[in-house]
Write a protein that holds these residues in place. Structure first.
Motif, mmCIF file in Angstrom:
data_model
loop_
_atom_site.group_PDB
_atom_site.id
_atom_site.type_symbol
_atom_site.label_atom_id
_atom_site.label_comp_id
_atom_site.label_asym_id
_atom_site.label_seq_id
_atom_site.Cartn_x
_atom_site.Cartn_y
_atom_site.Cartn_z
ATOM 1 N N UNK A 22 0.839 -1.210 0.000
ATOM 2 C CA UNK A 22 0.000 0.000 0.000
ATOM 3 C C UNK A 22 0.867 1.251 0.000
ATOM 4 N N UNK A 23 1.991 1.210 0.718
ATOM 5 C CA UNK A 23 2.914 2.349 0.736
ATOM 6 C C UNK A 23 3.453 2.650 -0.657
ATOM 7 N N UNK A 24 3.535 1.636 -1.494
ATOM 8 C CA UNK A 24 4.055 1.821 -2.856
ATOM 9 C C UNK A 24 2.960 2.187 -3.851
ATOM 10 N N UNK A 25 1.720 2.230 -3.386
ATOM 11 C CA UNK A 25 0.640 2.688 -4.255
ATOM 12 C C UNK A 25 -0.425 1.665 -4.584
ATOM 13 N N UNK A 26 -0.329 0.475 -4.015
ATOM 14 C CA UNK A 26 -1.351 -0.534 -4.293
ATOM 15 C C UNK A 26 -2.696 -0.100 -3.711
ATOM 16 N N UNK A 27 -3.759 -0.420 -4.436
ATOM 17 C CA UNK A 27 -5.113 -0.280 -3.911
ATOM 18 C C UNK A 27 -5.412 -1.580 -3.169
ATOM 19 N N UNK A 28 -5.737 -1.486 -1.881
ATOM 20 C CA UNK A 28 -5.922 -2.681 -1.071
ATOM 21 C C UNK A 28 -7.403 -2.965 -0.858
ATOM 22 N N UNK A 179 11.027 -7.380 9.714
ATOM 23 C CA UNK A 179 10.241 -6.541 8.804
ATOM 24 C C UNK A 179 11.135 -6.011 7.686
ATOM 25 N N UNK A 180 12.377 -5.671 8.015
ATOM 26 C CA UNK A 180 13.307 -5.181 6.987
ATOM 27 C C UNK A 180 13.583 -6.256 5.943
ATOM 28 N N UNK A 181 13.687 -7.508 6.393
ATOM 29 C CA UNK A 181 13.900 -8.613 5.444
ATOM 30 C C UNK A 181 12.715 -8.730 4.489
ATOM 31 N N UNK A 182 11.518 -8.567 5.035
ATOM 32 C CA UNK A 182 10.315 -8.626 4.199
ATOM 33 C C UNK A 182 10.280 -7.440 3.237
ATOM 34 N N UNK A 183 10.575 -6.259 3.749
ATOM 35 C CA UNK A 183 10.546 -5.049 2.921
ATOM 36 C C UNK A 183 11.513 -5.150 1.745
ATOM 37 N N UNK A 184 12.637 -5.818 1.959
ATOM 38 C CA UNK A 184 13.622 -5.970 0.885
ATOM 39 C C UNK A 184 13.075 -6.806 -0.271
ATOM 40 N N UNK A 188 11.274 -5.638 -5.418
ATOM 41 C CA UNK A 188 11.259 -6.403 -6.667
ATOM 42 C C UNK A 188 9.850 -6.884 -7.054
ATOM 43 N N UNK A 189 9.061 -7.273 -6.064
ATOM 44 C CA UNK A 189 7.695 -7.703 -6.360
ATOM 45 C C UNK A 189 6.885 -6.545 -6.929
ATOM 46 N N UNK A 190 7.010 -5.364 -6.332
ATOM 47 C CA UNK A 190 6.258 -4.202 -6.807
ATOM 48 C C UNK A 190 6.648 -3.847 -8.243
ATOM 49 N N UNK A 191 7.937 -3.924 -8.544
ATOM 50 C CA UNK A 191 8.381 -3.635 -9.928
ATOM 51 C C UNK A 191 7.752 -4.633 -10.903
ATOM 52 N N UNK A 192 7.738 -5.885 -10.523
ATOM 53 C CA UNK A 192 7.148 -6.912 -11.391
ATOM 54 C C UNK A 192 5.659 -6.654 -11.602
#
Length: 198
Positions: A22-28, A179-184, A188-192
């Motif tokens: 959501x922080x990256x712009x996803x509509x949830x 959480x940082x491990x997840x955020x990392x 790449x998922x958001x770009x895909x």
């Protein structure tokens, strides 16, 4: 529009993954939130649940007593199926309305706890599974959510197995770490996902 079905077992960290997207712009579209909305006082959902399970599942204020209902359904597959038969169609209808209202070029992330259990993978362009070991999930549920070990194990057992969830995944977020491990893994998922938008 790209539709994403995001799921994970209880305690896997699904909510954190949704927040990061959501922080990256996803509509949830949050199925849990919608499931609460459709059984608010005065709704057809609450009336149907009370008719099925009796007035004892209501608080003195006429709201759904989630804890009491949870104790009834999590140990009884037949009762849980009856609850799901009431709530799931209402959630699906509201989810469809919210998806239709999203911008045409949106990445719409559907937060769906029971995606694997209900055979919903085919409804989405991409299925993302947030995965964590049973040990990690049990620790989070008892330490962070205050559940008893017995209650946590019962909730975990009521869901799909880890293998069943992974079998429907197009993308897996590994979340036994921080959480940082997840955020990392979210970048790449958001770009895909963004590349798949029209």
């Amino acid at each position: 529009m790209v539709t994403v079905g995001l799921t994970g077992g209880i305690g896997a960290g699904k909510s954190e993954a949704v927040r990061l997207l959501a922080e990256r712009g996803a509509v949830v579209v949050d199925s849990d939130r919608i499931a609460r909305e459709v059984v608010e006082p005065g709704t057809e959902g609450l009336a149907a649940v009370a008719a099925e399970f009796g007035p004892g599942i209501l608080t003195a204020e006429g709201r759904l007593d989630r804890e009491r209902l949870g104790r009834i359904v999590f140990g009884d597959a037949e009762r849980r199926a009856k609850l799901n038969a009431i709530v799931h169609p209402l959630v699906a209808r509201r989810s469809a309305e919210l998806t239709a209202a999203a911008p045409r070029d949106a990445v719409v992330v559907h937060d769906v706890p029971l995606l694997a259990e209900n055979g919903l993978a085919g409804r989405y362009d991409v299925v993302v599974v947030v995965d964590a070991s049973a040990e990690t999930r049990l620790d989070r549920l008892t330490r962070l959510r205050g559940m008893t070990e017995e209650d946590a194990r019962a909730r975990m057992a009521a869901q799909a197995t880890r293998e069943e969830r992974l079998a429907v995944a197009d993308h897996v977020l590994h979340n036994d770490g921080t959480v940082d491990d997840l955020a990392a893994q979210i970048g790449p998922l958001w770009r895909r996902l963004s590349e798949q938008r029209p």
